[in-house]
Structures are given as C-alpha cells and as structure tokens.
Motif scaffolding. Structure first.
Motif, short mmCIF file in Angstrom:
data_model
loop_
_atom_site.label_atom_id
_atom_site.label_comp_id
_atom_site.label_asym_id
_atom_site.label_seq_id
_atom_site.Cartn_x
_atom_site.Cartn_y
_atom_site.Cartn_z
N UNK A 164 0.83 -1.21 0.00
CA UNK A 164 0.00 0.00 0.00
C UNK A 164 0.87 1.26 0.00
N UNK A 165 0.32 2.33 -0.56
CA UNK A 165 1.03 3.62 -0.58
C UNK A 165 0.96 4.32 0.77
N UNK A 181 10.20 -0.75 14.31
CA UNK A 181 11.13 -1.76 13.79
C UNK A 181 10.92 -1.99 12.30
N UNK A 182 9.68 -1.86 11.86
CA UNK A 182 9.36 -2.04 10.45
C UNK A 182 9.59 -0.77 9.64
N UNK A 183 9.73 0.35 10.32
CA UNK A 183 9.77 1.63 9.62
C UNK A 183 11.16 2.24 9.53
N UNK A 184 12.19 1.47 9.86
CA UNK A 184 13.56 1.98 9.80
C UNK A 184 14.01 2.18 8.36
N UNK A 185 13.34 1.48 7.44
CA UNK A 185 13.65 1.63 6.02
C UNK A 185 13.39 3.07 5.59
N UNK A 186 14.33 3.66 4.89
CA UNK A 186 14.22 5.07 4.48
C UNK A 186 13.19 5.30 3.38
N UNK A 220 -2.67 8.73 16.20
CA UNK A 220 -2.72 8.06 14.92
C UNK A 220 -1.38 8.24 14.22
N UNK A 221 -0.85 7.17 13.64
CA UNK A 221 0.39 7.23 12.86
C UNK A 221 0.05 7.01 11.39
N UNK A 222 0.56 7.89 10.55
CA UNK A 222 0.36 7.79 9.11
C UNK A 222 1.70 7.55 8.43
N UNK A 223 1.80 6.49 7.68
CA UNK A 223 3.05 6.14 6.98
C UNK A 223 2.82 6.25 5.49
N UNK A 224 3.67 7.01 4.82
CA UNK A 224 3.59 7.19 3.37
C UNK A 224 4.89 6.74 2.72
N UNK A 225 4.77 6.08 1.58
CA UNK A 225 5.96 5.78 0.81
C UNK A 225 6.53 7.06 0.25
N UNK A 226 7.84 7.21 0.34
CA UNK A 226 8.47 8.41 -0.21
C UNK A 226 8.47 8.38 -1.72
#
Length: 226
Positions: A164-165, A181-186, A220-226
C-alpha cells in the motif's frame, strides 16, 4: 421510536456538523459512551449545545477486544436501556467520537435495536481526516491505495507496508517499538498526530520526533511511501 447515532468529530467542537448540532439541539434525550470516568464525547458537545435541560444517560462500554457471551449480554443490556427510555421520550441521540461508521462502539448494540426502532446514522469528521489535515499530508492521490489497521496487528504489517502507498495505524501507543522496527527503512515517511483537532493536539513530522510517553489512545500514525 427513533434513535439518531451522531458523529461529533475528533475533538474540536467546531468540527461538529451543522446537521449534528441541529439534532442535538432538538432532541432532549442524549446517550453518551463512557469507559468509566471518560466523558470525552459529552465534553465536546457541551461547548456547542446547551445541555442544561437535556436528559443525559451514560452507557458504559468496557475496553475489551474479545467478543464473548458476557460481552454480548452487556451489549444487550445497553440496548435494553435505550429501548426502555425511548418508550417515554420516543426520540433520542447516541453521540460518538469521529464518524459512526468507523470503529464505532454503537454497532455492538445495533443488532439488538435494528428490528425494534428506526436508527438514523449521521456522519461526522473522522480522526483520520483530522490528522491528515493537521500535518498536512495527502492520504492518497490518483490510483494510490490505503490500508487502515489497529496497531495491535503490527506483526502482520510487513507486507502491507510494501503493498500500500499509505498505512494508517490506529491506537499505536502500546505497539510503538514494534511498528518502528518495520519503519527503519528510508523508503517511508512517518507522521503522527496526538489528540487531533483538540487544544492538546501534538504533531510529529518525523520518526525521530516520537516518544512513547507522548502518545496515547487518541494517537494516529500515518506512513507514506516516499
């Protein structure tokens, strides 16, 4: 007999819709959810609507995630409380934070009510929309995809982060370390909002801004692909 289930928004009383305000002003019986001493929903509407001559009835919703016989009996008793009071008042309002269609506790009661009274659902501003606008960030553009998950399912999200984006984590305060731990990827941009739209709102614009002690149930945490 008629019950309005009214979404009152994420926290700021000014985000109450005009329709919600009109219904709350018109009807004299208001049910509000509580987890004990928590009266968050009631504290929002009392800043906009005069409750002096209203009948206010709390409905206790235990903070449990499992559905078992005891909980079903509890939901049934709450529904019976609503029905009993409606026999006299004929119309009532059940207020709920955010939007009634999104993680709303009312729908535990709905099966016990839907064949006995008329239920009218009034939409409200969801916490997700309030968070995205506060940052601000777009949740999706064009053909982009979104996943919304409770953070306690964090062990299942590894693949979702690449599929997902945008990933939206609800109630992440107890799973923050696992999520990060899953979000360390830049490849990911991480945002967060605590108590969206309220006077206690706090915005996090980067993963390094987060501190577990700063977060709560209304984060709430929002994660977006760069």
């Amino acid at each position: 007999m008629k019950l309005y289930v009214v979404g009152i928004g994420p926290g700021n009383p000014e985000l109450l819709t005009l329709k919600a305000k009109n219904i709350l002003e018109k009807i004299s019986l208001i049910f509000y959810p509580t987890g004990g001493k928590n009266r968050t929903a009631l504290s929002i509407i009392e800043k906009i609507v005069d409750l002096k001559h209203k009948t206010l009835i709390p409905l206790h919703f235990p903070m449990k995630k499992t559905r078992n016989t005891d909980l079903n009996l509890h939901w049934q008793k709450l529904a019976e409380t609503i029905l009993k009071n409606l026999e006299f008042f004929k119309e009532a309002v059940f207020i709920t934070l955010g939007d009634p269609s999104f993680y709303c506790t009312f729908f535990y009661l709905y099966p016990f009510l839907k064949d006995k009274i008329k239920v009218k659902i009034i939409p409200g501003v969801s916490s997700i929309n309030a968070c995205a606008c506060a940052i601000p960030v777009s949740l999706a553009l064009g053909d982009e995809t979104i996943a919304i998950i409770p953070a306690n399912y964090v062990n299942r999200i590894k693949n979702l982060l690449y599929e997902f984006n945008t990933i939206i984590f609800m109630k992440p305060h107890k799973s923050l370390n696992k999520i990060f731990d899953f979000l360390e990827d830049e490849k990911f941009q991480v945002y967060g909002v605590k108590n969206a739209s309220s006077s206690e709102e706090k915005i996090f614009l980067d993963i390094d801004d987060f501190k577990k002690e700063d977060l709560n149930y209304f984060t709430t945490i929002i994660v977006r692909k760069k």
